[in-house]
Design a protein around this motif. Structure first.
Motif, mmCIF file in Angstrom:
data_model
loop_
_atom_site.group_PDB
_atom_site.id
_atom_site.type_symbol
_atom_site.label_atom_id
_atom_site.label_comp_id
_atom_site.label_asym_id
_atom_site.label_seq_id
_atom_site.Cartn_x
_atom_site.Cartn_y
_atom_site.Cartn_z
ATOM 1 N N GLU A 56 -9.234 16.284 -7.852
ATOM 2 C CA GLU A 56 -8.657 15.788 -6.765
ATOM 3 C C GLU A 56 -9.699 14.549 -6.358
ATOM 4 O OE1 GLU A 56 -7.755 19.126 -4.018
ATOM 5 O OE2 GLU A 56 -5.972 19.510 -5.086
ATOM 6 N N ASN A 57 -11.028 14.866 -6.596
ATOM 7 C CA ASN A 57 -12.185 14.059 -6.184
ATOM 8 C C ASN A 57 -11.971 12.844 -7.072
ATOM 9 O OD1 ASN A 57 -14.277 15.008 -4.080
ATOM 10 N ND2 ASN A 57 -13.394 16.888 -5.080
ATOM 11 N N ARG A 58 -11.741 13.086 -8.181
ATOM 12 C CA ARG A 58 -11.725 11.839 -9.081
ATOM 13 C C ARG A 58 -10.548 11.025 -8.969
ATOM 14 N NH1 ARG A 58 -12.285 14.653 -13.395
ATOM 15 N NH2 ARG A 58 -9.809 15.022 -13.721
ATOM 16 N N TYR A 59 -9.397 11.569 -8.787
ATOM 17 C CA TYR A 59 -8.313 10.927 -8.541
ATOM 18 C C TYR A 59 -8.325 10.073 -7.093
ATOM 19 C CZ TYR A 59 -3.871 10.130 -6.092
ATOM 20 O OH TYR A 59 -2.858 9.562 -5.314
ATOM 21 N N PHE A 60 -8.776 10.823 -6.037
ATOM 22 C CA PHE A 60 -9.096 10.163 -4.864
ATOM 23 C C PHE A 60 -10.051 8.770 -4.887
ATOM 24 C CE2 PHE A 60 -10.618 9.687 -0.534
ATOM 25 C CZ PHE A 60 -9.454 9.557 0.288
ATOM 26 N N LYS A 61 -11.329 9.090 -5.476
ATOM 27 C CA LYS A 61 -12.296 8.016 -5.743
ATOM 28 C C LYS A 61 -11.612 6.870 -6.506
ATOM 29 C CE LYS A 61 -16.670 6.768 -7.896
ATOM 30 N NZ LYS A 61 -16.402 5.768 -8.197
ATOM 31 N N GLU A 62 -10.808 7.166 -7.418
ATOM 32 C CA GLU A 62 -10.035 5.950 -8.406
ATOM 33 C C GLU A 62 -8.848 5.233 -7.284
ATOM 34 O OE1 GLU A 62 -8.164 7.907 -11.605
ATOM 35 O OE2 GLU A 62 -10.146 8.128 -12.576
ATOM 36 N N TYR A 63 -8.380 6.142 -6.589
ATOM 37 C CA TYR A 63 -7.256 5.488 -5.700
ATOM 38 C C TYR A 63 -8.025 4.644 -4.685
ATOM 39 C CZ TYR A 63 -4.110 5.337 -1.755
ATOM 40 O OH TYR A 63 -3.440 4.943 -0.595
ATOM 41 N N PHE B 239 0.882 -1.146 -0.069
ATOM 42 C CA PHE B 239 0.025 0.062 0.000
ATOM 43 C C PHE B 239 0.878 1.228 0.018
ATOM 44 C CE2 PHE B 239 -1.938 -3.168 2.480
ATOM 45 C CZ PHE B 239 -3.156 -3.634 1.744
ATOM 46 N N ASP B 240 0.521 2.226 -0.883
ATOM 47 C CA ASP B 240 0.933 3.648 -0.722
ATOM 48 C C ASP B 240 -0.129 4.661 -0.265
ATOM 49 O OD1 ASP B 240 -0.934 3.612 -2.689
ATOM 50 O OD2 ASP B 240 0.662 4.114 -4.189
ATOM 51 N N PHE B 241 0.186 5.828 -0.106
ATOM 52 C CA PHE B 241 -0.772 6.701 0.413
ATOM 53 C C PHE B 241 -1.089 7.858 -0.833
ATOM 54 C CE2 PHE B 241 3.100 8.969 0.648
ATOM 55 C CZ PHE B 241 2.712 10.404 0.884
ATOM 56 N N PRO B 242 -2.339 8.374 -0.730
ATOM 57 C CA PRO B 242 -2.789 9.241 -1.889
ATOM 58 C C PRO B 242 -1.711 10.589 -1.776
ATOM 59 C CG PRO B 242 -4.305 9.235 -0.318
ATOM 60 C CD PRO B 242 -3.550 7.989 0.174
ATOM 61 N N VAL B 243 -1.303 10.954 -2.896
ATOM 62 C CA VAL B 243 -0.787 12.265 -3.350
ATOM 63 C C VAL B 243 -1.460 13.107 -4.118
ATOM 64 C CG1 VAL B 243 1.578 11.065 -2.758
ATOM 65 C CG2 VAL B 243 0.607 11.537 -5.390
ATOM 66 N N ARG B 244 -1.157 14.416 -3.981
ATOM 67 C CA ARG B 244 -1.952 15.424 -4.666
ATOM 68 C C ARG B 244 -1.597 15.223 -6.172
ATOM 69 N NH1 ARG B 244 -4.257 20.349 -3.285
ATOM 70 N NH2 ARG B 244 -2.808 20.507 -1.680
ATOM 71 N N PRO B 245 -2.783 15.082 -6.940
ATOM 72 C CA PRO B 245 -2.644 14.859 -8.397
ATOM 73 C C PRO B 245 -1.857 16.124 -9.148
ATOM 74 C CG PRO B 245 -4.931 15.345 -8.030
ATOM 75 C CD PRO B 245 -4.184 15.057 -6.547
ATOM 76 N N PRO B 246 -1.179 15.864 -10.217
ATOM 77 C CA PRO B 246 -0.837 16.812 -11.241
ATOM 78 C C PRO B 246 -1.615 17.968 -11.295
ATOM 79 C CG PRO B 246 -0.204 14.898 -12.051
ATOM 80 C CD PRO B 246 -1.356 14.579 -11.031
ATOM 81 N N TRP B 247 -1.240 19.404 -10.941
ATOM 82 C CA TRP B 247 -2.091 20.515 -11.065
ATOM 83 C C TRP B 247 -1.259 21.488 -12.006
ATOM 84 C CZ3 TRP B 247 0.008 24.976 -8.441
ATOM 85 C CH2 TRP B 247 1.114 24.762 -7.757
ATOM 86 N N SER B 248 -2.009 22.623 -12.249
ATOM 87 C CA SER B 248 -1.333 23.754 -13.031
ATOM 88 C C SER B 248 -1.766 25.014 -12.643
ATOM 89 C CB SER B 248 -1.960 23.586 -14.472
ATOM 90 O OG SER B 248 -1.541 24.815 -15.103
#
Length: 578
Positions: free
Chosen positions: A135-142, A114-123
């Motif tokens: 971030e919501n989409r990334y966390f749900k997929e995680y 297991f790893d932990f969720p990190v902030r997805p790439p942003w601009s």
């Protein structure tokens, strides 16, 4: 007058069926669970819906007349199924399996898959709404991916972990905001609270410095602290280890100023060691002389004197809920930012109060007490950034998570599995001098609960039966508080084979000085009872702000535990292998 119909006998079972039919006609119940389904025979899939702990009513008013979601930062875990709850109850009747010393040794295997969720790439060109959706989409997929791992054959069991995205956003902001990260762990469960993926992310990805702080070293056998330090030095060579003691037994007498000075001096020693590691990192890039002078001044003063001389204008504390990503400049404006991260209930708030030199943040044994990160200026050139404690994904069993303090005991529906685990590590019947109840042939978690309920007078109101749930809850709270002899601790791999080496290690003296406690003589003119080792005087500083109704570990609830001497002694001289 018309003749009334003769009343017929009405059984309790028929009454329950009548109430059940009445509820079914009204639709699904809001607060009650249906009893139609058999727990053991149910083939219904286990629910994975998040369960929000310590939820409060939604506030629709407020001073500004705007809606306020008071549950935004509450801890969230996965809800247990009905079948799981019933199996946990049945497990409480199983006999205890006493663990060997080798079985008390643990490593980092709980975090292997297991790893932990990190902030997805942003601009920087993205809007706040776009960042929020990403971030919501990334966390749900995680989370979905973790659940798929849980169902795979090769993966170990997934433990309960934080499901609130807002809490993870607090961690992301603190990681970005800080120059040096303090990773605080409870040395009793060192590897269970230190995710290797977090270390790799800080050192290799963010290219930042980190320090691991072994908190509550005054609760653990000194040879175990030395062994844990060498284990971390070998496994994480770029990570210095600092010892800190946030738990020191307080005087039974109200005027025990000597105990306060001793506690404060030991805390300041840990603070000075943190300063030295930070100075080694920053070199000449930030002037830390003012911080060093502040530590030396705090060492020369009594903790109580510092509290008496506090002025409101001296505090520079700002709370923030803005977790929008920002490209942080290293040592911005010549200020060193130190971030404090770790699991719930590891003593982050106590460490921050020691760094500041006085109480500036409230502390509690209840997980989730700190809701969002806040910055606290130690000096003009040094500031702290406190992050809410959160639980990382791992394979740690929930029964053990309760004993770690990661899951609130008040939210525990079935306490027997955690009590069984505790009883397999510590000989509770011998420690509490319990007698096996007549209805049992051998000790089990339920038998210990009943025996403790009889001993403490925890009886139900109507039938005067032993309140086993309250008794089990009480024992777990005492363990969580680390009250002297009731201390659950683990050891690094190979500790039992090298025990003699650690007992003669030269670093042992450094650890022992954190554990020497000067106990005051009882007043000869009073009949004060000093035989309890699980009294309110043994509570840590982290219980100060916890509501007394949620913590039953009061002085009158700790009668009948082993006696202890009243002279100066090491708290671990009374601990023996079970």
């Amino acid at each position: 007058m018309p003749q009334q119909r003769r009343k017929l006998p009405f059984s309790g079972k028929k009454k329950k069926d009548q109430l059940l039919q009445k509820r079914n006609t009204k639709g699904p119940p809001k607060y009650l669970r249906s009893t139609q389904e058999s727990y053991e025979d149910s083939d219904a899939p286990e629910t994975t819906a998040p369960r929000k702990l310590m939820e409060q009513p939604f506030n629709r008013g407020g001073a500004g007349g705007r809606n306020k979601n008071v549950n935004r930062y509450n801890l969230q875990f996965t809800q247990e199924s009905k079948k799981e709850l019933e199996l946990m109850k049945l497990e409480g009747f199983k006999p205890l399996d006493v663990l060997t010393p080798a079985q008390r040794e643990i490593d980092a295997a709980y975090f292997e898959h297991f790893d932990f969720p990190v902030r997805p790439p942003w601009s920087s060109d993205s809007t706040k709404e776009q960042l929020d959706r990403s971030e919501n989409r990334y966390f749900k997929e995680y989370v979905d991916e973790l659940l798929r791992q849980k169902q795979s054959v090769d993966s170990r069991e997934l433990s309960l972990f934080e499901l609130n995205l807002e809490t993870w956003r607090q961690l992301w902001r603190v990681l970005e905001f800080s120059d040096v990260l303090l990773i605080i762990v409870d040395v009793r469960f060192a590897t269970l609270m230190f995710p290797p993926s977090l270390y790799d992310y800080i050192i290799k990805t963010l290219k930042k410095h980190a320090i691991v702080v072994f908190n509550k070293v005054d609760l653990v056998a000194p040879e175990a602290v030395v062994a844990w330090r060498h284990y971390f030095n070998e496994r994480y060579p770029e990570l210095p280890v600092v010892l800190f003691a946030s738990y020191t037994a307080r005087s039974r007498k109200a005027g025990g100023r000597g105990r306060g000075r001793l506690t404060h001096r030991r805390s300041m020693e840990g603070v000075y060691n943190i300063y030295r590691e930070c100075q080694r990192y920053v070199q000449q890039e930030v002037n830390l002389s003012e911080w060093e002078q502040k530590i030396r001044d705090d060492m020369r003063h009594d903790e109580l004197e510092l509290m008496d001389n506090i002025e409101e204008g001296e505090l520079k504390i700002s709370s923030s809920i803005d977790t929008t990503p920002v490209q942080q400049e290293k040592y911005h404006n010549g200020v060193l930012t130190i971030g404090c991260i770790g699991y719930p209930n590891v003593g982050k708030s106590s460490l921050i109060n020691a760094l500041k030199g006085r109480k500036v943040v409230s502390v509690s044994r209840t997980p989730g007490h700190t809701k969002h990160f806040q910055t606290i200026f130690l000096t003009e050139k040094v500031r702290l950034c406190d992050c809410p404690g959160l639980v990382f994904p791992s394979s740690t069993p929930k029964s053990l998570q309760v004993l770690l303090g990661s899951f609130p005991i008040s939210q525990l529906q079935v306490p027997y599995r955690s009590l069984k685990l505790l009883a397999e590590h510590i000989n509770l019947p011998q420690l509490f001098r319990l007698h096996l109840p007549e209805d049992y042939d051998e000790w089990s978690a339920v038998a210990i609960s009943d025996a403790w309920a009889y001993k403490r007078g925890f009886l139900t109101a109507k039938a005067a039966r032993p309140d086993r749930y309250r008794a089990a809850n009480h024992i777990l709270r005492m363990c969580l508080a680390g009250q002297q002899q009731l201390v659950l601790q683990f050891y690094p791999p190979g500790f039992d084979k090298q025990r003699e080496t650690w007992l003669q290690h030269p670093e042992l003296a450094e650890v022992i000085k954190y554990q020497q406690v000067e106990l005051e003589e009882p007043d000869s003119e009073t009949n004060e009872d000093t035989s309890s080792v699980c009294s309110d005087t043994a509570g840590s500083d982290e219980e100060e702000d916890e509501d007394s109704s949620n913590d039953e570990t009061n002085a009158d609830d700790d009668e009948g535990v082993e006696e202890q001497p009243s002279r100066s002694r090491n708290v671990f001289t009374l601990l023996e292998d079970d």
